[in-house]
Design a protein around this motif. Structure first.
Motif, PDB file in Angstrom:
ATOM      1  N   GLN A   1       1.028  -0.853  -0.270  1.00  0.00           N
ATOM      2  CA  GLN A   1       0.074  -0.200   0.105  1.00  0.00           C
ATOM      3  C   GLN A   1       0.770   1.422   0.099  1.00  0.00           C
ATOM      4  O   GLN A   1       0.463   1.925  -0.416  1.00  0.00           O
ATOM      5  CB  GLN A   1      -0.969  -0.563   1.226  1.00  0.00           C
TER       6      GLN A   1
ATOM      7  N   LYS B   1       2.588   1.749  -3.534  1.00  0.00           N
ATOM      8  CA  LYS B   1       1.597   2.844  -4.365  1.00  0.00           C
ATOM      9  C   LYS B   1       1.533   3.926  -4.161  1.00  0.00           C
ATOM     10  O   LYS B   1       1.463   5.092  -4.896  1.00  0.00           O
ATOM     11  CB  LYS B   1       0.346   1.591  -4.234  1.00  0.00           C
TER      12      LYS B   1
ATOM     13  N   PHE C   1       4.314  -2.698 -10.296  1.00  0.00           N
ATOM     14  CA  PHE C   1       4.260  -3.957 -10.661  1.00  0.00           C
ATOM     15  C   PHE C   1       5.366  -4.711  -9.841  1.00  0.00           C
ATOM     16  O   PHE C   1       5.010  -5.537  -8.880  1.00  0.00           O
ATOM     17  CB  PHE C   1       3.337  -4.718 -11.993  1.00  0.00           C
TER      18      PHE C   1
ATOM     19  N   CYS D   1       5.591  -4.435  -5.948  1.00  0.00           N
ATOM     20  CA  CYS D   1       4.363  -4.906  -5.557  1.00  0.00           C
ATOM     21  C   CYS D   1       3.833  -6.471  -5.439  1.00  0.00           C
ATOM     22  O   CYS D   1       3.570  -6.879  -4.413  1.00  0.00           O
ATOM     23  CB  CYS D   1       3.129  -4.344  -5.431  1.00  0.00           C
ATOM     24  N   PHE D   2       3.810  -7.513  -6.602  1.00  0.00           N
ATOM     25  CA  PHE D   2       3.423  -8.157  -6.676  1.00  0.00           C
ATOM     26  C   PHE D   2       4.292  -9.485  -5.435  1.00  0.00           C
ATOM     27  O   PHE D   2       3.428 -10.024  -5.293  1.00  0.00           O
ATOM     28  CB  PHE D   2       2.987  -8.653  -8.154  1.00  0.00           C
TER      29      PHE D   2
ATOM     30  N   THR E   1       3.014  -9.235  -2.123  1.00  0.00           N
ATOM     31  CA  THR E   1       1.744  -9.420  -2.231  1.00  0.00           C
ATOM     32  C   THR E   1       1.854 -11.115  -1.946  1.00  0.00           C
ATOM     33  O   THR E   1       0.929 -11.357  -1.446  1.00  0.00           O
ATOM     34  CB  THR E   1       0.725  -8.867  -3.333  1.00  0.00           C
TER      35      THR E   1
ATOM     36  N   ARG F   1       0.821 -13.826   1.282  1.00  0.00           N
ATOM     37  CA  ARG F   1      -0.392 -14.675   1.073  1.00  0.00           C
ATOM     38  C   ARG F   1       0.085 -15.970   1.239  1.00  0.00           C
ATOM     39  O   ARG F   1      -0.115 -16.482   1.911  1.00  0.00           O
ATOM     40  CB  ARG F   1      -0.881 -14.361  -1.248  1.00  0.00           C
TER      41      ARG F   1
END
Lengths: 228, 216
Positions: free
Chosen positions: B153, B156, B195, B198-199, B202, B206
Motif C-alpha cells: 500500500q 503505491k 507491479f 509490489c506483486f 503481495t 499471502r
C-alpha cells in the motif's frame, strides 16, 4: 518548538477562504458523484468478478485474478494516467470526468472482488446442497441462498473499503477533474492562504467520512436489523 | 523537443525507481515508529491514553493522504519555513501510515488470548516482561503478513509524492511522457515497474498467511 511558535504567530485568516464556499460545494458534489458512480459500478464489477472467480471456468478465473493482481499492485494515480493520457494515443479520447469514472470503477472493482469472494466462501457447502435438493437452478441458488446472506457478512468490510476509497478519489484532481481536492488549488490561487485552504478541505473530508460511516451503518441496520 | 521513446528512457525510469524505494523505506520506518507508539497507547491502563490513540486514528484516516501531503508541504511553508519536499513526504506518509500500522499491530496483539498474559503473570513476569517474552513473539507472526500488505500500500502511495515535486518513478514518467509524447508506453512501463515491486510482496504476504493459518 519553532513550529509551535510559528503557528501561534501566524495570523490565521479564514474569511477569504470561506467566502469561496460555493466552490467548495461544487467540488464536494463532484467528489460525491464520482464516489457514488464508483460504488455502484465497482460493486457490480466486484460481484460479477467474485461470481466468476468462485463458480466460473478455469480460464475466466485466471482472467479475473490477473485483473485483480494488476489493479492491486499498481497505484491509482498511474491507472488514471494510463486511461486519461494513454488512451487518446490509441484514438480513444475521453474527457477527464469520464476517464476518472472508468478508472475508479476499474480500481474499486478489483478490491471489491476480494471482499465479495470471501463473503461467498463464507456460505457453508450444506446450504448449496440444500438449495440443490429443493430443485433450485444454479442462478437461483446464487440469488436466493448465496447473495443476500453473504451481503450481511461483507457489508462492514465493504463500507470501510468504500470510505477509504472515497478519500482516495482525491487523486483524480491530478487529471484535472474539479473534485473537492482540486477546489483547494482554485481557492488557493484566489486567496493565497494555502494553510487555511487545506485545513478547510481536511475538515470537509473528515465530516464526509463520518457521515458516510453513519449512512452505511444505518443502511446495514435497515437491511439486516441489529447492530453492524 | 519531441523525441522517441528509447531503451534509455526505461533506464531513467528504473533509476527513478530507487527514489520510490527509498521513499517507501523512509516512510515505512516512520510509520513503524508512529504505529508502535499507537499500538502501545491502545494497551494502556489509562482510558485517556487509549482514547487519544483512537481519536488520532479516526482523525488521520478521515483525511486523504494527498491533503496531508499538501498541508505539510504548502501549508507549513506558509508559516515561513523552507520545507523540504522529502521531509514533508516522509512525515506525511508516517503520520498517515502509522495510523494503519498501529491498528494492524494492535489487532495482532489483541488476538493473543488473555490466558497467555495470565500465564506470564503466574510465572511472576512483569507487564513489560510479559509483552517482551510472551505477547510480542507470538503477535509478530500474526502481524507479518498484514505488515507486508501495508508495505505494498505504501509503495503505491509514494506515487502521490510526485504531486509535491519529488522525482520518483511517477514524476519521472510524467517528464518522459512530456518529452517523448508516448504516454501509453511510458505509463504502462511505470505501471509495470510498480507491479514488479509490489506483486512479489503481495504473493509473499499471502503465502506467509497460508502457512500461518495451516499451522493453527
Amino acid at each position: 518548538m519553532h513550529l509551535a511558535r510559528a503557528v501561534v504567530r501566524y495570523g490565521f485568516q479564514f474569511r477569504d477562504v470561506l467566502a469561496a464556499w460555493e466552490l467548495f460545494v461544487e467540488g464536494l458534489l463532484v467528489t460525491l458523484t464520482l464516489s457514488v458512480a464508483a460504488f455502484a459500478g465497482g460493486l457490480a464489477l466486484g460481484v460479477l468478478g467474485a461470481a466468476i472467480r468462485t463458480y466460473g471456468p478455469g480460464w475466466a478465473k485466471f482472467l479475473v485474478s490477473s485483473y485483480v493482481a494488476v489493479v492491486r499492485n499498481t497505484p491509482l494515480l498511474v491507472q488514471l494516467f494510463v486511461i486519461f493520457f494513454g488512451l487518446p494515443a490509441l484514438g480513444i479520447r475521453l474527457d477527464s470526468m469520464t476517464a476518472a469514472i472508468i478508472a475508479l470503477i476499474f480500481n474499486l472493482g478489483a478490491y471489491t472482488v476480494e471482499i465479495v469472494r470471501a463473503g461467498f466462501e463464507s456460505i457453508p457447502e450444506g446450504q448449496l446442497e440444500a438449495g440443490r435438493a429443493l430443485g433450485l437452478s444454479g442462478p437461483q441458488i446464487f440469488r436466493h441462498v448465496v447473495l443476500f446472506q453473504s451481503m450481511r457478512s461483507m457489508v462492514p468490510a465493504l463500507s470501510s473499503q468504500f470510505i477509504f476509497f472515497m478519500l482516495g478519489t482525491a487523486a483524480v484532481s491530478q487529471i484535472a477533474v474539479t473534485d473537492l481536492f482540486h477546489t483547494a488549488s482554485l481557492v488557493q490561487s484566489r486567496t493565497f492562504r494555502d494553510f487555511e485552504v487545506y485545513i478547510v478541505i481536511a475538515g470537509i473530508y473528515l465530516v464526509l467520512a463520518q457521515v458516510m460511516r453513519l449512512v452505511f451503518a444505518g443502511g446495514y441496520r435497515l437491511a439486516f436489523g441489529g447492530r453492524s | 523537443m519531441i523525441r522517441g521513446f528509447s531503451p534509455n528512457d526505461i533506464l531513467f525510469l528504473l533509476g527513478a525507481l530507487r527514489w520510490t524505494a527509498l521513499l517507501a523505506a523512509g516512510a515505512f520506518v516512520g510509520s513503524a515508529v508512529v504505529g508502535l507508539v499507537l499500538a502501545t497507547m491502545r494497551l494502556s491502563r489509562f482510558r485517556a491514553v487509549r482514547w487519544l490513540a483512537i481519536v488520532y486514528v479516526q482523525l488521520v484516516q478521515g483525511i486523504p493522504l494527498l491533503v496531508w501531503l499538501f498541508l505539510l508541504y504548502f501549508g507549513v511553508a506558509m508559516l515561513g519555513f523552507n520545507v523540504d519536499p522529502w521531509l514533508a513526504a516522509i512525515l506525511g506518509f508516517s503520520i498517515y501510515g502509522g495510523a494503519f500500522l498501529g491498528e494492524v499491530w494492535r489487532g495482532a496483539m489483541g488476538s493473543i488470548e488473555v490466558t497467555q498474559w495470565e500465564a506470564g503473570a503466574a510465572l511472576g513476569l512483569s507487564i513489560s516482561q510479559q509483552l517482551r517474552h510472551v505477547i510480542v513473539p507470538q503477535s509478530v507472526q500474526i502481524a507479518i503478513p498484514p505488515t507486508i500488505g501495508f508495505l505494498v500500500q505504501l509503495i503505491k502511495n509514494t506515487s502521490l509524492a510526485s504531486t509535491i515535486g519529488i522525482l520518483e518513478v511517477t514524476r519521472e514518467g510524467q517528464l518522459t511522457s512530456a518529452a517523448t509524447y508516448q504516454p501509453m508506453t511510458v505509463y504502462l512501463v511505470v505501471a509495470a515497474l510498480y507491479f514488479a515491486l509490489c506483486f512479489p510482496l503481495t504473493q509473499w504476504s499471502r503465502s506467509l498467511e497460508r502457512k500461518f493459518n495451516a499451522g493453527r
